[in-house]
Scaffold this motif. Structure first.
Motif, PDB file in Angstrom:
ATOM      1  N   ASN A 105      -2.143 -12.291  -7.711  1.00 62.72           N
ATOM      2  CA  ASN A 105      -3.488 -11.820  -8.035  1.00 62.72           C
ATOM      3  C   ASN A 105      -4.234 -11.362  -6.793  1.00 62.72           C
ATOM      4  N   ARG A 106      -3.511 -11.106  -5.722  1.00 62.38           N
ATOM      5  CA  ARG A 106      -4.061 -10.522  -4.506  1.00 62.38           C
ATOM      6  C   ARG A 106      -3.264  -9.250  -4.222  1.00 62.38           C
ATOM      7  N   PRO A 107      -3.903  -8.219  -3.719  1.00 56.67           N
ATOM      8  CA  PRO A 107      -3.166  -6.977  -3.459  1.00 56.67           C
ATOM      9  C   PRO A 107      -2.142  -7.144  -2.339  1.00 56.67           C
ATOM     10  N   SER A 108      -1.052  -6.416  -2.438  1.00 45.38           N
ATOM     11  CA  SER A 108      -0.015  -6.502  -1.407  1.00 45.38           C
ATOM     12  C   SER A 108      -0.119  -5.383  -0.382  1.00 45.38           C
ATOM     13  N   ASN A 109      -0.824  -4.284  -0.729  1.00 44.52           N
ATOM     14  CA  ASN A 109      -0.986  -3.184   0.222  1.00 44.52           C
ATOM     15  C   ASN A 109      -2.158  -2.298  -0.205  1.00 44.52           C
ATOM     16  N   ILE A 110      -2.535  -1.383   0.669  1.00 41.74           N
ATOM     17  CA  ILE A 110      -3.692  -0.514   0.417  1.00 41.74           C
ATOM     18  C   ILE A 110      -3.439   0.432  -0.754  1.00 41.74           C
ATOM     19  N   LEU A 111      -2.216   0.911  -0.930  1.00 43.13           N
ATOM     20  CA  LEU A 111      -1.913   1.795  -2.058  1.00 43.13           C
ATOM     21  C   LEU A 111      -2.181   1.071  -3.381  1.00 43.13           C
ATOM     22  N   GLU A 112      -1.798  -0.181  -3.470  1.00 46.83           N
ATOM     23  CA  GLU A 112      -2.062  -0.962  -4.682  1.00 46.83           C
ATOM     24  C   GLU A 112      -3.563  -1.113  -4.916  1.00 46.83           C
ATOM     25  N   VAL A 113      -4.320  -1.310  -3.854  1.00 43.56           N
ATOM     26  CA  VAL A 113      -5.778  -1.407  -3.975  1.00 43.56           C
ATOM     27  C   VAL A 113      -6.349  -0.089  -4.489  1.00 43.56           C
ATOM     28  N   LYS A 114      -5.913   1.025  -3.934  1.00 46.66           N
ATOM     29  CA  LYS A 114      -6.430   2.333  -4.371  1.00 46.66           C
ATOM     30  C   LYS A 114      -6.091   2.613  -5.828  1.00 46.66           C
ATOM     31  N   GLU A 115      -4.935   2.146  -6.290  1.00 50.15           N
ATOM     32  CA  GLU A 115      -4.522   2.395  -7.670  1.00 50.15           C
ATOM     33  C   GLU A 115      -5.200   1.456  -8.664  1.00 50.15           C
ATOM     34  N   ASN A 116      -5.421   0.192  -8.277  1.00 48.42           N
ATOM     35  CA  ASN A 116      -5.885  -0.817  -9.235  1.00 48.42           C
ATOM     36  C   ASN A 116      -7.199  -1.487  -8.885  1.00 48.42           C
ATOM     37  N   GLY A 117      -7.752  -1.193  -7.735  1.00 49.82           N
ATOM     38  CA  GLY A 117      -8.963  -1.868  -7.295  1.00 49.82           C
ATOM     39  C   GLY A 117     -10.188  -1.487  -8.095  1.00 49.82           C
ATOM     40  N   VAL A 118     -11.083  -2.444  -8.247  1.00 51.79           N
ATOM     41  CA  VAL A 118     -12.356  -2.236  -8.939  1.00 51.79           C
ATOM     42  C   VAL A 118     -13.445  -1.892  -7.929  1.00 51.79           C
ATOM     43  N   CYS A 119     -13.417  -2.597  -6.807  1.00 54.54           N
ATOM     44  CA  CYS A 119     -14.418  -2.393  -5.763  1.00 54.54           C
ATOM     45  C   CYS A 119     -13.764  -2.715  -4.429  1.00 54.54           C
ATOM     46  N   TYR A 120     -13.692  -1.734  -3.539  1.00 54.55           N
ATOM     47  CA  TYR A 120     -13.067  -1.958  -2.245  1.00 54.55           C
ATOM     48  C   TYR A 120     -13.648  -1.039  -1.182  1.00 54.55           C
ATOM     49  N   ILE A 121     -13.434  -1.444   0.060  1.00 53.46           N
ATOM     50  CA  ILE A 121     -13.797  -0.630   1.217  1.00 53.46           C
ATOM     51  C   ILE A 121     -12.611  -0.683   2.177  1.00 53.46           C
ATOM     52  N   ILE A 122     -12.206   0.477   2.657  1.00 56.10           N
ATOM     53  CA  ILE A 122     -11.138   0.573   3.653  1.00 56.10           C
ATOM     54  C   ILE A 122     -11.763   1.178   4.904  1.00 56.10           C
ATOM     55  N   ALA A 123     -11.593   0.501   6.023  1.00 58.48           N
ATOM     56  CA  ALA A 123     -12.243   0.921   7.265  1.00 58.48           C
ATOM     57  C   ALA A 123     -11.360   0.562   8.456  1.00 58.48           C
ATOM     58  N   LYS A 124     -11.854   0.881   9.643  1.00 57.40           N
ATOM     59  CA  LYS A 124     -11.092   0.565  10.855  1.00 57.40           C
ATOM     60  C   LYS A 124     -11.511  -0.761  11.488  1.00 57.40           C
ATOM     61  N   ARG A 125     -12.762  -1.192  11.263  1.00 58.92           N
ATOM     62  CA  ARG A 125     -13.251  -2.432  11.868  1.00 58.92           C
ATOM     63  C   ARG A 125     -14.090  -3.201  10.847  1.00 58.92           C
ATOM     64  N   ILE A 126     -14.056  -4.527  10.991  1.00 59.06           N
ATOM     65  CA  ILE A 126     -14.833  -5.380  10.091  1.00 59.06           C
ATOM     66  C   ILE A 126     -15.377  -6.568  10.884  1.00 59.06           C
ATOM     67  N   SER A 127     -16.579  -6.991  10.533  1.00 56.98           N
ATOM     68  CA  SER A 127     -17.179  -8.190  11.111  1.00 56.98           C
ATOM     69  C   SER A 127     -17.976  -8.875  10.003  1.00 56.98           C
ATOM     70  N   PHE A 128     -18.373 -10.109  10.251  1.00 53.11           N
ATOM     71  CA  PHE A 128     -19.155 -10.819   9.243  1.00 53.11           C
ATOM     72  C   PHE A 128     -20.192 -11.705   9.909  1.00 53.11           C
TER      73      PHE A 128
END
Length: 137
Positions: A105-128
């Motif tokens: 129930n977790r994505p295995s790669n970015i292609l899977e996210v693009k095909e099945n994701g409901v809400c996502y962000i793909i970027a080069k850097r992340i912080s929190f």
């Protein structure tokens, strides 16, 4: 993402149990002078590392956004049901919210996210960042 950063993101996801049953408060995009597209996602979730029922706002900032998708309905409370996943693939980092995937129930790669994701962000850097408990949101 460095090994230290990967550890930080693993710890934050564990601390908040992948934000399951938390609230999705904010999802937005902006530009800073001289930068590419940036995104901000803010969640309100229980901090399971505390023995008390403490809830906090956690904000993720993603820089140099290359792709995103949002099927979140505005004007409604958005409870996170499947959780938040953060992972790196090559030079990109992906933040996925409530995607439905096979297996763990977790994505295995970015292609899977693009095909099945409901809400996502793909970027080069992340912080929190985490804010103190805020009962009034």
């Amino acid at each position: 993402m460095t090994n230290s950063e990967k550890k930080d993101f693993t710890e934050i996801l564990n601390k908040y149990h992948h934000f399951d049953d938390g609230l999705f408060l904010e999802f937005g995009f902006y530009y800073l002078a001289g930068t590419n597209l940036c995104a901000k996602a803010t969640f309100y979730a229980r901090d399971y590392s505390q023995s008390l029922n403490i809830w906090r706002k956690v904000t993720f900032i993603l820089e140099d956004v290359s792709d995103f998708k949002s099927r979140v309905i505005g004007g409604e409370s958005n409870v996170i049901l499947s959780g938040v996943t953060i992972f790196q693939e090559e030079e990109f980092v992906c933040l996925d919210v409530d995607g439905t995937y096979s297996g763990s129930n977790r994505p295995s790669n970015i292609l899977e996210v693009k095909e099945n994701g409901v809400c996502y962000i793909i970027a080069k850097r992340i912080s929190f960042s985490e804010s103190e408990e805020n009962p009034h949101l």
